[in-house]
Design a protein around this motif. Sequence first.
Motif, PDB file in Angstrom:
ATOM      1  N   GLN A  27       0.841  -1.199   0.000  1.00  0.00           N
ATOM      2  CA  GLN A  27       0.000   0.000   0.000  1.00  0.00           C
ATOM      3  C   GLN A  27       0.875   1.248   0.000  1.00  0.00           C
ATOM      4  OE1 GLN A  27      -2.710   0.065   3.312  1.00  0.00           O
ATOM      5  NE2 GLN A  27      -4.230   1.225   2.140  1.00  0.00           N
ATOM      6  N   GLY A  60     -13.329   8.570  -1.834  1.00  0.00           N
ATOM      7  CA  GLY A  60     -14.047   8.238  -0.590  1.00  0.00           C
ATOM      8  C   GLY A  60     -15.123   9.243  -0.240  1.00  0.00           C
ATOM      9  N   MET A  61     -15.268  10.288  -1.055  1.00  0.00           N
ATOM     10  CA  MET A  61     -16.245  11.361  -0.796  1.00  0.00           C
ATOM     11  C   MET A  61     -17.654  10.790  -0.884  1.00  0.00           C
ATOM     12  SD  MET A  61     -15.917  14.852  -0.845  1.00  0.00           S
ATOM     13  CE  MET A  61     -17.179  15.318   0.291  1.00  0.00           C
ATOM     14  N   GLY A 114      -8.108  10.565   4.850  1.00  0.00           N
ATOM     15  CA  GLY A 114      -8.025   9.251   4.202  1.00  0.00           C
ATOM     16  C   GLY A 114      -6.807   9.109   3.307  1.00  0.00           C
ATOM     17  N   ASN A 115      -6.927   8.266   2.304  1.00  0.00           N
ATOM     18  CA  ASN A 115      -5.793   8.017   1.402  1.00  0.00           C
ATOM     19  C   ASN A 115      -5.534   9.176   0.455  1.00  0.00           C
ATOM     20  OD1 ASN A 115      -5.180   5.518   2.491  1.00  0.00           O
ATOM     21  ND2 ASN A 115      -6.713   4.491   1.215  1.00  0.00           N
ATOM     22  N   ASN A 116      -6.566   9.977   0.157  1.00  0.00           N
ATOM     23  CA  ASN A 116      -6.337  11.178  -0.635  1.00  0.00           C
ATOM     24  C   ASN A 116      -5.371  12.089   0.156  1.00  0.00           C
ATOM     25  OD1 ASN A 116      -7.756  14.030  -1.939  1.00  0.00           O
ATOM     26  ND2 ASN A 116      -7.522  12.259  -3.284  1.00  0.00           N
ATOM     27  N   LEU A 156      -6.088   9.765 -10.730  1.00  0.00           N
ATOM     28  CA  LEU A 156      -5.082   8.746 -10.418  1.00  0.00           C
ATOM     29  C   LEU A 156      -5.515   7.383 -10.944  1.00  0.00           C
ATOM     30  CD1 LEU A 156      -4.259   9.885  -6.777  1.00  0.00           C
ATOM     31  CD2 LEU A 156      -2.875  10.257  -8.829  1.00  0.00           C
ATOM     32  N   ARG A 166     -20.388  12.095   1.426  1.00  0.00           N
ATOM     33  CA  ARG A 166     -21.419  13.001   1.940  1.00  0.00           C
ATOM     34  C   ARG A 166     -20.944  14.433   1.759  1.00  0.00           C
ATOM     35  NH1 ARG A 166     -18.628  10.528   6.118  1.00  0.00           N
ATOM     36  NH2 ARG A 166     -17.856  11.934   7.734  1.00  0.00           N
ATOM     37  N   PHE A 208     -10.367  15.055  -0.030  1.00  0.00           N
ATOM     38  CA  PHE A 208     -11.109  13.810  -0.288  1.00  0.00           C
ATOM     39  C   PHE A 208     -11.023  13.448  -1.760  1.00  0.00           C
ATOM     40  CE2 PHE A 208     -13.311  15.969   3.227  1.00  0.00           C
ATOM     41  CZ  PHE A 208     -13.158  15.013   4.215  1.00  0.00           C
ATOM     42  N   GLY A 209     -11.038  12.164  -2.033  1.00  0.00           N
ATOM     43  CA  GLY A 209     -11.045  11.687  -3.419  1.00  0.00           C
ATOM     44  C   GLY A 209     -12.235  10.773  -3.634  1.00  0.00           C
ATOM     45  N   ASP A 212      -6.804  13.504  -7.654  1.00  0.00           N
ATOM     46  CA  ASP A 212      -7.798  12.503  -8.077  1.00  0.00           C
ATOM     47  C   ASP A 212      -9.135  13.140  -8.459  1.00  0.00           C
ATOM     48  OD1 ASP A 212      -8.368   9.996  -8.889  1.00  0.00           O
ATOM     49  OD2 ASP A 212      -8.842   9.189  -6.911  1.00  0.00           O
ATOM     50  N   ALA A 253       1.448   7.410  -6.353  1.00  0.00           N
ATOM     51  CA  ALA A 253       0.405   8.430  -6.536  1.00  0.00           C
ATOM     52  C   ALA A 253       0.945   9.797  -6.110  1.00  0.00           C
ATOM     53  CB  ALA A 253      -0.832   8.065  -5.727  1.00  0.00           C
TER      54      ALA A 253
HETATM   55  N1  NAX Z   1      -5.197   2.789  -1.485  1.00  0.00           N
HETATM   56  C1  NAX Z   1      -4.134   3.431  -1.968  1.00  0.00           C
HETATM   57  O1  NAX Z   1      -3.016   3.201  -1.568  1.00  0.00           O
HETATM   58  C2  NAX Z   1      -4.328   4.458  -2.995  1.00  0.00           C
HETATM   59  C3  NAX Z   1      -5.282   5.433  -2.815  1.00  0.00           C
HETATM   60  N2  NAX Z   1      -5.406   6.448  -3.626  1.00  0.00           N
HETATM   61  C4  NAX Z   1      -6.041   7.663  -3.130  1.00  0.00           C
HETATM   62  O2  NAX Z   1      -6.998   7.326  -2.159  1.00  0.00           O
HETATM   63  C5  NAX Z   1      -8.182   8.031  -2.385  1.00  0.00           C
HETATM   64  C6  NAX Z   1      -9.318   7.303  -1.764  1.00  0.00           C
HETATM   65  O3  NAX Z   1      -8.992   7.194  -0.401  1.00  0.00           O
HETATM   66  P1  NAX Z   1     -10.040   6.830   0.738  1.00  0.00           P
HETATM   67  O4  NAX Z   1     -10.820   5.656   0.320  1.00  0.00           O
HETATM   68  O5  NAX Z   1      -9.275   6.789   2.000  1.00  0.00           O
HETATM   69  O6  NAX Z   1     -11.037   8.048   0.738  1.00  0.00           O
HETATM   70  P2  NAX Z   1     -10.824   9.621   0.813  1.00  0.00           P
HETATM   71  O7  NAX Z   1      -9.436   9.985   1.180  1.00  0.00           O
HETATM   72  O8  NAX Z   1     -11.362  10.188  -0.418  1.00  0.00           O
HETATM   73  O9  NAX Z   1     -11.806   9.995   2.016  1.00  0.00           O
HETATM   74  C7  NAX Z   1     -11.509   9.563   3.352  1.00  0.00           C
HETATM   75  C8  NAX Z   1     -12.710   9.272   4.186  1.00  0.00           C
HETATM   76  O10 NAX Z   1     -13.392  10.464   4.472  1.00  0.00           O
HETATM   77  C9  NAX Z   1     -14.707  10.185   4.867  1.00  0.00           C
HETATM   78  N3  NAX Z   1     -15.592  11.209   4.290  1.00  0.00           N
HETATM   79  C10 NAX Z   1     -16.297  11.161   3.148  1.00  0.00           C
HETATM   80  N4  NAX Z   1     -16.979  12.294   2.957  1.00  0.00           N
HETATM   81  C11 NAX Z   1     -16.665  13.088   4.004  1.00  0.00           C
HETATM   82  C12 NAX Z   1     -17.046  14.391   4.381  1.00  0.00           C
HETATM   83  N5  NAX Z   1     -17.880  15.113   3.643  1.00  0.00           N
HETATM   84  N6  NAX Z   1     -16.552  14.924   5.506  1.00  0.00           N
HETATM   85  C13 NAX Z   1     -15.713  14.228   6.275  1.00  0.00           C
HETATM   86  N7  NAX Z   1     -15.322  12.974   5.975  1.00  0.00           N
HETATM   87  C14 NAX Z   1     -15.790  12.408   4.867  1.00  0.00           C
HETATM   88  C15 NAX Z   1     -15.042   8.825   4.330  1.00  0.00           C
HETATM   89  O11 NAX Z   1     -15.320   7.980   5.397  1.00  0.00           O
HETATM   90  C16 NAX Z   1     -13.777   8.412   3.561  1.00  0.00           C
HETATM   91  O12 NAX Z   1     -13.490   7.073   3.701  1.00  0.00           O
HETATM   92  C17 NAX Z   1      -8.223   8.196  -3.868  1.00  0.00           C
HETATM   93  O13 NAX Z   1      -9.059   9.226  -4.297  1.00  0.00           O
HETATM   94  C18 NAX Z   1      -6.769   8.479  -4.165  1.00  0.00           C
HETATM   95  O14 NAX Z   1      -6.448   9.850  -3.936  1.00  0.00           O
HETATM   96  C19 NAX Z   1      -4.633   6.486  -4.874  1.00  0.00           C
HETATM   97  O15 NAX Z   1      -3.545   7.263  -4.615  1.00  0.00           O
HETATM   98  C20 NAX Z   1      -4.159   5.125  -5.314  1.00  0.00           C
HETATM   99  C21 NAX Z   1      -3.475   4.446  -4.187  1.00  0.00           C
END
Ligand code: NAX
Length: 467
Positions: free
Chosen positions: A28, A123-124, A59-61, A175, A126, A120-121, A150, A35
């Motif tokens: 990971q 995972g958005m 999160g991961n973003n 991405l 709400r 946020f990416g 992303d 990225a």
């Molecule tokens: N898994 C990996 O290693 C990789 C991840 N990637 C990145 O990871 C992103 C996705 O990551 P995540 O799944 O962690 O999600 P995000 O980082 O987009 O969001 C994180 C968390 O925020 C919470 N959330 C959603 N809406 C919200 C709001 N309005 N207010 C507050 N919290 C809120 C959710 O529970 C979500 O899981 C991708 O868009 C990309 O940027 C990429 O880099 C590819 C590699």
Amino acid sequence: MIPSGAPIVTAAEMRAAEQAVFASGVSQDSLMERAGAAVARETARFATGRPILILAGPGNNGGDSYVAARLLQNAGHDVSLVATGAPAPGAAERMHALWHGPTSSLYAARPRPVLVDGLFGTGMTRPLERGLAAVFADLCKQAEFTLAIDLPSGIHADTGADLGAPRGIDVTLALGALKPGHLLDIGLERCGRVLLADIDIPVHTRWRTVTRPRIDTPGAHSHKYSRGLVAVIEGAMPGAARLAARAAMAGGAGYVVLAGDRPWGEGPDALVRREVRTAEDLSEFLGWDRIDAIVLGPGLGRDRRAEAYLRAAFAAPKPLILDGDALTLLGTDAARWLETRAAPTWITPHSGEFDRMFAGVGSKIDRTLAAAAEARATIVHKGADTVIAAPKGEVRLLAHGSRWLSTAGTGDVLAGLLAAQVVQSGKGVAPAEAAVWLHARAAQLAGPALIADELIGHIPGAISECL
Ligand SMILES: NC(=O)C1=CN([C@@H]2O[C@H](COP(=O)(O)OP(=O)(O)OC[C@H]3O[C@@H](n4cnc5c(N)ncnc54)[C@H](O)[C@@H]3O)[C@@H](O)[C@H]2O)[C@@H](O)CC1
Ligand SMILES: Nc1ncnc2c1ncn2[C@@H]1O[C@H](COP(=O)(O)OP(=O)(O)O)[C@@H](O)[C@H]1O
Ligand SMILES: [K+]
């Protein structure tokens, strides 16, 4: 510039693709490094030495943000970072631990010329909290250049719906693959320029952006009938059918017949007229075996004769392109009627027409796909975010439309152009994709303040780019 033919995946498909990469032995952390390195590279390219502010979400973003911040700082850039919450356990947390530069809270953040949005990416799920959205929008407004990692935070990855995204993002670095949110609804206008970073995540999908078609120059043995005969049916507003007929000619059909009862005005002289006054006349004409495709609907009207024409066209065992009033006449019975046709059918509704015909939930892609399966027809669901969907699950999204197409008659041009592609390139998505590409390209060539008549004149120029 969004690449043509680029794959488009949902957030869930992207997560599954990432899991497959992890299962193949990639960690990971190393995927996040890839990225973040892509983000750092693009940010450096656009920052040209200006101070950079990076927003990192939980999160991961946000994880990608920490990587980019570290790499940019190591490369000598002036970087400061805003963290909006504790990073999630796992890769994001480990990347956070490797960041040793200046960090502040969101509400204490000072604007800087270059802003990187890593809140946020995919995972958005709400809407952004209002206070956060306001500060984020203000930082964007005060930045000279903004890059979103992303997706812009506040755009739903699968639908493009507005969850509080700011205006003014200049570049979105997708991405691994495009997401529907880059091309649909509000996402289309909030992403700015979309660039695609290849971070080596294989994806498998039947959803792609519209690609430039390959068009063959007519062969030595071609003749007018071998290149296809299109019949366009006139109705209450004859101008619309004439636009469709002229577009079919410009689109490369070998022979175009305009069937109706209106007095003949100015040319084009190459357009063949056929007198049709009643549904019986029309049925007789459509029995002509030279006809390769029928266009019905532009300017048809909605009176009883229009209904009778629709029945006659439905009964003809020929490829059929339905647009405009024909779709309104079908109304909520559309799927029930359409699925009875044995010959292929394409329909080209704008959103108003689509909503009158089909219910459905989800994104514009989901709704168009469901309707295509139900109606057993290929659907070109028009608009700035045009979606093409076929019954078996094929999807194409337009990524280079011209806003100047939002003028009367351009849809009639598309219907004629589609018929020309149907008679030349056959079934399903291919002719629809070709027509939509040519239509958008002709609009670009026509430039600002185009009118539908002039758009037709640019179709041959668009075709010349496909030979
Ligand atoms: N898994 C990996 O290693 C990789 C991840 N990637 C990145 O990871 C992103 C996705 O990551 P995540 O799944 O962690 O999600 P995000 O980082 O987009 O969001 C994180 C968390 O925020 C919470 N959330 C959603 N809406 C919200 C709001 N309005 N207010 C507050 N919290 C809120 C959710 O529970 C979500 O899981 C991708 O868009 C990309 O940027 C990429 O880099 C590819 C590699
Ligand atoms: N804002 C926009 N941006 C890009 N393309 C647009 C926009 N609005 C409409 N279009 C395109 O213009 C055409 C309009 O078709 P339609 O609504 O059927 O008009 P008409 O019936 O007057 O011909 C369609 O191809 C549609 O995709
Ligand atoms: K983002």
